[in-house]
Design an enzyme around this catalytic site. Structure first.
Site, PDB file in Angstrom:
ATOM      1  N   HIS A  18       0.872  -1.201   0.000  1.00  0.00           N
ATOM      2  CA  HIS A  18       0.000   0.000   0.000  1.00  0.00           C
ATOM      3  C   HIS A  18       0.897   1.236   0.000  1.00  0.00           C
ATOM      4  O   HIS A  18       1.487   1.585   1.026  1.00  0.00           O
ATOM      5  CB  HIS A  18      -0.908   0.019   1.237  1.00  0.00           C
ATOM      6  CG  HIS A  18      -1.806   1.227   1.279  1.00  0.00           C
ATOM      7  ND1 HIS A  18      -3.176   1.135   1.336  1.00  0.00           N
ATOM      8  CD2 HIS A  18      -1.547   2.557   1.257  1.00  0.00           C
ATOM      9  CE1 HIS A  18      -3.697   2.343   1.351  1.00  0.00           C
ATOM     10  NE2 HIS A  18      -2.732   3.230   1.304  1.00  0.00           N
ATOM     11  N   HIS A 141     -10.257   1.193   2.042  1.00  0.00           N
ATOM     12  CA  HIS A 141     -10.027   2.197   3.086  1.00  0.00           C
ATOM     13  C   HIS A 141     -11.207   2.018   4.031  1.00  0.00           C
ATOM     14  O   HIS A 141     -12.305   2.487   3.754  1.00  0.00           O
ATOM     15  CB  HIS A 141      -9.962   3.617   2.524  1.00  0.00           C
ATOM     16  CG  HIS A 141      -9.649   4.624   3.593  1.00  0.00           C
ATOM     17  ND1 HIS A 141      -8.450   5.274   3.678  1.00  0.00           N
ATOM     18  CD2 HIS A 141     -10.371   5.035   4.669  1.00  0.00           C
ATOM     19  CE1 HIS A 141      -8.453   6.056   4.753  1.00  0.00           C
ATOM     20  NE2 HIS A 141      -9.602   5.936   5.363  1.00  0.00           N
ATOM     21  N   HIS A 179      -4.271  -0.771   5.814  1.00  0.00           N
ATOM     22  CA  HIS A 179      -3.799   0.039   6.938  1.00  0.00           C
ATOM     23  C   HIS A 179      -4.728  -0.035   8.158  1.00  0.00           C
ATOM     24  O   HIS A 179      -5.266   0.968   8.598  1.00  0.00           O
ATOM     25  CB  HIS A 179      -3.514   1.483   6.533  1.00  0.00           C
ATOM     26  CG  HIS A 179      -4.564   2.179   5.700  1.00  0.00           C
ATOM     27  ND1 HIS A 179      -5.884   2.192   6.026  1.00  0.00           N
ATOM     28  CD2 HIS A 179      -4.450   2.881   4.549  1.00  0.00           C
ATOM     29  CE1 HIS A 179      -6.549   2.896   5.125  1.00  0.00           C
ATOM     30  NE2 HIS A 179      -5.704   3.311   4.209  1.00  0.00           N
ATOM     31  N   ASP A 252       1.661   2.687   3.537  1.00  0.00           N
ATOM     32  CA  ASP A 252       0.807   3.879   3.409  1.00  0.00           C
ATOM     33  C   ASP A 252       1.647   5.148   3.450  1.00  0.00           C
ATOM     34  O   ASP A 252       1.179   6.194   3.922  1.00  0.00           O
ATOM     35  CB  ASP A 252      -0.298   3.916   4.477  1.00  0.00           C
ATOM     36  CG  ASP A 252      -1.402   4.900   4.122  1.00  0.00           C
ATOM     37  OD1 ASP A 252      -1.498   5.309   2.944  1.00  0.00           O
ATOM     38  OD2 ASP A 252      -2.164   5.285   5.026  1.00  0.00           O
TER      39      ASP A 252
HETATM   40  C1  NCD Z   1      -3.388   9.258   2.120  1.00  0.00           C
HETATM   41  C2  NCD Z   1      -2.966  10.299   1.093  1.00  0.00           C
HETATM   42  O1  NCD Z   1      -2.409  11.338   1.475  1.00  0.00           O
HETATM   43  O2  NCD Z   1      -3.170  10.071  -0.120  1.00  0.00           O
HETATM   44  N1  NCD Z   1      -3.331   9.843   3.424  1.00  0.00           N
HETATM   45  C3  NCD Z   1      -3.200   9.167   4.589  1.00  0.00           C
HETATM   46  O3  NCD Z   1      -3.295   9.799   5.643  1.00  0.00           O
HETATM   47  N2  NCD Z   1      -2.943   7.883   4.626  1.00  0.00           N
HETATM   48  C4  NCD Z   1      -4.733   8.727   1.785  1.00  0.00           C
HETATM   49  C5  NCD Z   1      -5.081   7.478   2.542  1.00  0.00           C
HETATM   50  O4  NCD Z   1      -4.510   6.422   2.314  1.00  0.00           O
HETATM   51  O5  NCD Z   1      -5.977   7.527   3.397  1.00  0.00           O
HETATM   52 ZN    ZN Z   2      -3.113   5.225   1.773  1.00  0.00          ZN
END
Ligand code: NCD
Ligand code: ZN
Length: 348
Positions: A18, A141, A179, A252
């Site tokens: 991810h 998500h 996540h 992430d």
């Molecule tokens: C991610 C992003 O900035 O694209 N941000 C995050 O806080 N993880 C989007 C996401 O995966 O929720």
């Molecule tokens: Zn993400």
């Protein structure tokens, strides 16, 4: 007490299941960090505008490959952004492409660039049925967007309101709960039957929500789903190090320029690609579970996605170094997680 823990570990080259790579100058700035560690990554489709079509994923894939530094091998595993209007035929095209490996569900409004996301899964029934039929994974998500639900409860409520009904209706649909941040999600995934797995970030293994507020509000520790309380962090560590094949690595890593993070309404996302494997090593070492790192980082992901495990290796050593205060990106700066802090593990 004598320290009998290993001072170095060599594992099969890992993958990141991810990752946000962005596009243009930001892509060029961040991609080398991932490519140094990971052989492959599931690339998130939340660009502006989002990657909703296989043809757009093909073009984005080429831009990513063009940004891979000479001498490094990196394969982007592409995803499509599910909308209320994604056609079942688009899933067939995605499957036939060979390079699209998942379809991402962002509940509309849940996080960065999710406005075009799904407003109600009922609009997607036919498309999800085709995914189930073709074995195309749905990447979640997993947070509800109902403003009446407390921010810290949105993942747990998602399990009851969205995930359980979905899995009852489509028990063979392959799902990655991405996540995960709660003991609720870890328990749900480990106890469920059927094709479901979860990714866990390094920062959710290392930190609880106190980190966001230590000495003042610290925007670089703000991401979505937001860090949770300590009992949840411990449950995630337990799941990641348990030996269960249902949990695997997904950073992430989500870069935003300094100005977008440090402002009155700062963006969600932590930049961890620079030191991802070092952070995971730190988290596993903290519970004396380095022996489980390879399964989590290098085996469970490809096994779930039915891709070959990597050849090649990656070595990490117990050797402290200091993360720079900022990194150059797009003529501006990117502040990584742990900026200016000491990191106890170092990639060889
Ligand atoms: C991610 C992003 O900035 O694209 N941000 C995050 O806080 N993880 C989007 C996401 O995966 O929720
Ligand atoms: Zn993400």
């Amino acid at each position: 007490m004598p320290n009998s823990r290993p001072d170095s570990i060599t594992i099969t080259r890992p993958d990141d299941w991810h990752l946000h790579l962005r596009d243009g100058a930001m892509l060029a700035a961040v991609l080398p960090d991932s490519a140094r560690q990971f052989a492959r990554a599931i690339v998130m489709p939340n660009l502006k505008p989002p990657v909703t079509l296989t043809s757009q994923a093909a073009a984005y894939r080429q831009r990513i490959l063009a940004a891979v530094p000479d001498g490094l091998q990196f394969e982007p595993l592409m995803t499509l952004y599910l909308t209320d209007n994604t056609a079942p035929d688009e899933i067939r095209r995605a499957r036939d492409s060979g390079f699209v490996h998942g379809i991402k569900l962002y509940p509309a409004g849940a996080t960065t660039n999710s406005a075009a996301g799904v407003s109600d899964l009922a609009h997607c029934t036919r498309t999800l049925e085709v995914m189930q039929e073709l074995g195309m994974p749905l990447l979640l998500h997993g947070e509800v967007t109902d403003p009446a639900i407390d921010l810290f409860d949105r993942e747990a409520v998602f399990i009851e309101r969205v995930l359980m009904p979905l899995r009852r209706a489509m028990p063979e649909l392959k799902i990655v709960f991405e996540h995960i941040t709660t003991s609720d999600a870890a328990a749900y995934v480990s106890q469920s039957g059927g094709p479901i797995a979860a990714t866990i970030t390094a920062h959710h293994l290392l930190y609880n929500r106190n980190e966001i507020f230590k000495g003042g509000v610290r925007p670089h520790y703000y991401c979505l789903p937001v860090l949770k309380r300590e009992s949840h962090r411990q449950a995630l560590v337990q799941a990641a190090t348990s030996g269960s094949d249902r949990f695997f690595l997904g950073t992430d890593s989500a870069p935003h320029l300094r100005g977008a993070k440090e402002q009155a309404c700062g963006c969600a996302g932590c930049y961890t690609a620079r030191h991802a494997m070092e952070l995971y090593a730190q988290a596993f070492d903290a519970v004396d579970a380095l022996g489980q790192l390879e399964q989590f980082a290098s085996f469970n992901g490809p096994d779930f996605y039915q891709l070959p495990r990597n050849s090649g290796t990656l070595t990490l050593r117990r050797q402290a170094w200091t993360m720079p205060a900022e990194l150059p990106a797009d003529g501006e700066t990117l502040v990584p997680l742990n900026a200016g802090e000491s990191i106890p593990w170092k990639m060889a």
